[in-house]
Design a protein around this motif. Structure first.
Motif, PDB file in Angstrom:
ATOM      1  N   ILE A  34     -13.655   3.662   3.333  1.00  0.00           N
ATOM      2  CA  ILE A  34     -14.450   2.450   3.528  1.00  0.00           C
ATOM      3  C   ILE A  34     -15.038   2.492   4.937  1.00  0.00           C
ATOM      4  O   ILE A  34     -14.302   2.563   5.915  1.00  0.00           O
ATOM      5  CB  ILE A  34     -13.602   1.174   3.331  1.00  0.00           C
ATOM      6  CG1 ILE A  34     -12.913   1.181   1.957  1.00  0.00           C
ATOM      7  CG2 ILE A  34     -14.454  -0.078   3.545  1.00  0.00           C
ATOM      8  CD1 ILE A  34     -13.825   1.178   0.758  1.00  0.00           C
ATOM      9  N   ARG A  62     -12.970  -1.480  -6.011  1.00  0.00           N
ATOM     10  CA  ARG A  62     -13.454  -2.369  -4.952  1.00  0.00           C
ATOM     11  C   ARG A  62     -13.366  -3.824  -5.403  1.00  0.00           C
ATOM     12  O   ARG A  62     -13.712  -4.138  -6.535  1.00  0.00           O
ATOM     13  CB  ARG A  62     -14.877  -2.013  -4.571  1.00  0.00           C
ATOM     14  CG  ARG A  62     -14.977  -0.610  -3.936  1.00  0.00           C
ATOM     15  CD  ARG A  62     -16.345  -0.366  -3.391  1.00  0.00           C
ATOM     16  NE  ARG A  62     -16.740  -1.408  -2.471  1.00  0.00           N
ATOM     17  CZ  ARG A  62     -16.666  -1.321  -1.134  1.00  0.00           C
ATOM     18  NH1 ARG A  62     -16.212  -0.236  -0.577  1.00  0.00           N
ATOM     19  NH2 ARG A  62     -17.061  -2.324  -0.378  1.00  0.00           N
ATOM     20  N   TRP A 114      -9.170  -7.274   3.645  1.00  0.00           N
ATOM     21  CA  TRP A 114      -9.769  -6.433   2.602  1.00  0.00           C
ATOM     22  C   TRP A 114      -8.668  -5.643   1.913  1.00  0.00           C
ATOM     23  O   TRP A 114      -7.913  -4.908   2.548  1.00  0.00           O
ATOM     24  CB  TRP A 114     -10.791  -5.462   3.207  1.00  0.00           C
ATOM     25  CG  TRP A 114     -11.665  -4.832   2.156  1.00  0.00           C
ATOM     26  CD1 TRP A 114     -12.913  -5.237   1.807  1.00  0.00           C
ATOM     27  CD2 TRP A 114     -11.359  -3.707   1.320  1.00  0.00           C
ATOM     28  NE1 TRP A 114     -13.403  -4.433   0.811  1.00  0.00           N
ATOM     29  CE2 TRP A 114     -12.460  -3.485   0.483  1.00  0.00           C
ATOM     30  CE3 TRP A 114     -10.251  -2.875   1.186  1.00  0.00           C
ATOM     31  CZ2 TRP A 114     -12.515  -2.469  -0.456  1.00  0.00           C
ATOM     32  CZ3 TRP A 114     -10.298  -1.865   0.240  1.00  0.00           C
ATOM     33  CH2 TRP A 114     -11.417  -1.672  -0.559  1.00  0.00           C
ATOM     34  N   GLU A 116      -6.291   5.314   1.454  1.00  0.00           N
ATOM     35  CA  GLU A 116      -7.636   5.682   1.001  1.00  0.00           C
ATOM     36  C   GLU A 116      -8.708   4.740   1.542  1.00  0.00           C
ATOM     37  O   GLU A 116      -9.792   5.188   1.909  1.00  0.00           O
ATOM     38  CB  GLU A 116      -7.696   5.752  -0.522  1.00  0.00           C
ATOM     39  CG  GLU A 116      -6.770   6.794  -1.134  1.00  0.00           C
ATOM     40  CD  GLU A 116      -7.067   8.222  -0.715  1.00  0.00           C
ATOM     41  OE1 GLU A 116      -7.105   8.520   0.496  1.00  0.00           O
ATOM     42  OE2 GLU A 116      -7.236   9.052  -1.612  1.00  0.00           O
ATOM     43  N   CYS A 117      -8.431   3.428   1.627  1.00  0.00           N
ATOM     44  CA  CYS A 117      -9.450   2.532   2.183  1.00  0.00           C
ATOM     45  C   CYS A 117      -9.677   2.845   3.657  1.00  0.00           C
ATOM     46  O   CYS A 117     -10.800   2.730   4.157  1.00  0.00           O
ATOM     47  CB  CYS A 117      -9.085   1.071   1.971  1.00  0.00           C
ATOM     48  SG  CYS A 117      -7.610   0.494   2.818  1.00  0.00           S
ATOM     49  N   CYS A 165      -9.654  -5.706   8.360  1.00  0.00           N
ATOM     50  CA  CYS A 165      -8.550  -4.892   7.841  1.00  0.00           C
ATOM     51  C   CYS A 165      -7.403  -5.766   7.332  1.00  0.00           C
ATOM     52  O   CYS A 165      -6.626  -5.336   6.484  1.00  0.00           O
ATOM     53  CB  CYS A 165      -8.033  -3.945   8.920  1.00  0.00           C
ATOM     54  SG  CYS A 165      -9.291  -2.795   9.522  1.00  0.00           S
ATOM     55  N   CYS A 184      -7.860  -3.412  -1.906  1.00  0.00           N
ATOM     56  CA  CYS A 184      -8.396  -2.926  -3.172  1.00  0.00           C
ATOM     57  C   CYS A 184      -7.852  -3.778  -4.311  1.00  0.00           C
ATOM     58  O   CYS A 184      -6.878  -4.518  -4.152  1.00  0.00           O
ATOM     59  CB  CYS A 184      -8.045  -1.450  -3.363  1.00  0.00           C
ATOM     60  SG  CYS A 184      -6.314  -1.133  -3.764  1.00  0.00           S
ATOM     61  N   CYS A 197       0.830  -1.210   0.000  1.00  0.00           N
ATOM     62  CA  CYS A 197       0.000   0.000   0.000  1.00  0.00           C
ATOM     63  C   CYS A 197       0.861   1.255   0.000  1.00  0.00           C
ATOM     64  O   CYS A 197       0.458   2.275  -0.554  1.00  0.00           O
ATOM     65  CB  CYS A 197      -0.913   0.018   1.226  1.00  0.00           C
ATOM     66  SG  CYS A 197      -2.101  -1.341   1.258  1.00  0.00           S
ATOM     67  N   ILE A 210     -10.642   3.942  -5.784  1.00  0.00           N
ATOM     68  CA  ILE A 210     -10.479   2.648  -5.129  1.00  0.00           C
ATOM     69  C   ILE A 210     -11.269   1.662  -5.980  1.00  0.00           C
ATOM     70  O   ILE A 210     -12.485   1.805  -6.119  1.00  0.00           O
ATOM     71  CB  ILE A 210     -11.042   2.648  -3.695  1.00  0.00           C
ATOM     72  CG1 ILE A 210     -10.322   3.673  -2.815  1.00  0.00           C
ATOM     73  CG2 ILE A 210     -10.952   1.247  -3.080  1.00  0.00           C
ATOM     74  CD1 ILE A 210     -10.980   3.880  -1.447  1.00  0.00           C
TER      75      ILE A 210
END
Length: 181
Positions: free
Chosen positions: A21, A81, A58, A16-17, A55, A60, A11, A79
């Motif tokens: 999210i 999904r 999950w 961003e998630c 976390c 992207c 990452c 993002i």
């Protein structure tokens, strides 16, 4: 959803998630659009070793599919999904408007996905604490993609974003709670 990650792809500074999210877990609850209280902007999770299972699993689509670095959410503003990967739908969650929305790379990738029979949806977040809205745009984008009309594609994407922005956003009902130990 556990998907195999691309080896070596991290990452990095993208969080961003962690911002967009929504989470409503017993140990962690945060509304849409608010950076997780455990997240250090641009650096990542401060409780990484004990973060919730959600976390841990999950990611992207940029982490699981061979996409150019320009697709990384903090760079592209999108993002992608993973939710629809198994059902044949790619959801572009447009969290920030960037020049990437006008790029050849976006057009070419969406054209490839459509050519493979995938459906395309576009989603946008509303104000902090509201649910995102989304629309299946497959049929709307196909004429421009089929004609190789990049300008028409961009105009259609912009029209979808304007329409979604005008949507009446519904509160997500999530109250912040942090209890990861």
């Amino acid at each position: 959803m556990e998907l195999p990650l691309i080896p070596g792809r991290e990452c990095g500074p993208c969080v961003e998630c962690c911002r967009f999210i929504p989470l409503d877990l017993p140990e962690l609850s945060k509304p849409t659009g608010r950076l997780c209280g455990y997240c250090v902007d641009g650096a990542g999770c401060s409780v990484h070793a004990v973060r919730p299972q959600t976390c841990r699993t999950w990611f992207c689509v940029w982490r699981v599919v061979e996409l150019d670095t320009a697709w990384r959410p903090d760079v592209s503003g999108i993002i992608v999904r993973p939710d629809g990967l198994l059902t044949g739908e790619m959801t572009l969650y447009v969290v920030r408007r960037t020049e990437f929305l006008r790029s050849d790379l976006l057009f070419d990738t969406v054209a490839q996905w459509l050519g493979e029979g995938l459906r395309i949806a576009i989603s946008v977040p509303g104000p902090v604490g509201t649910l995102p809205v989304r629309a299946d745009v497959t049929e709307f984008l196909l004429p421009a993609v089929g004609a190789g009309d990049e300008a028409g594609f961009v105009a259609r994407v912009e029209a979808v974003l304007a329409s979604l922005d005008a949507h009446e956003f519904e509160a997500d009902g999530i109250e912040e709670r942090y209890s990861v130990v």
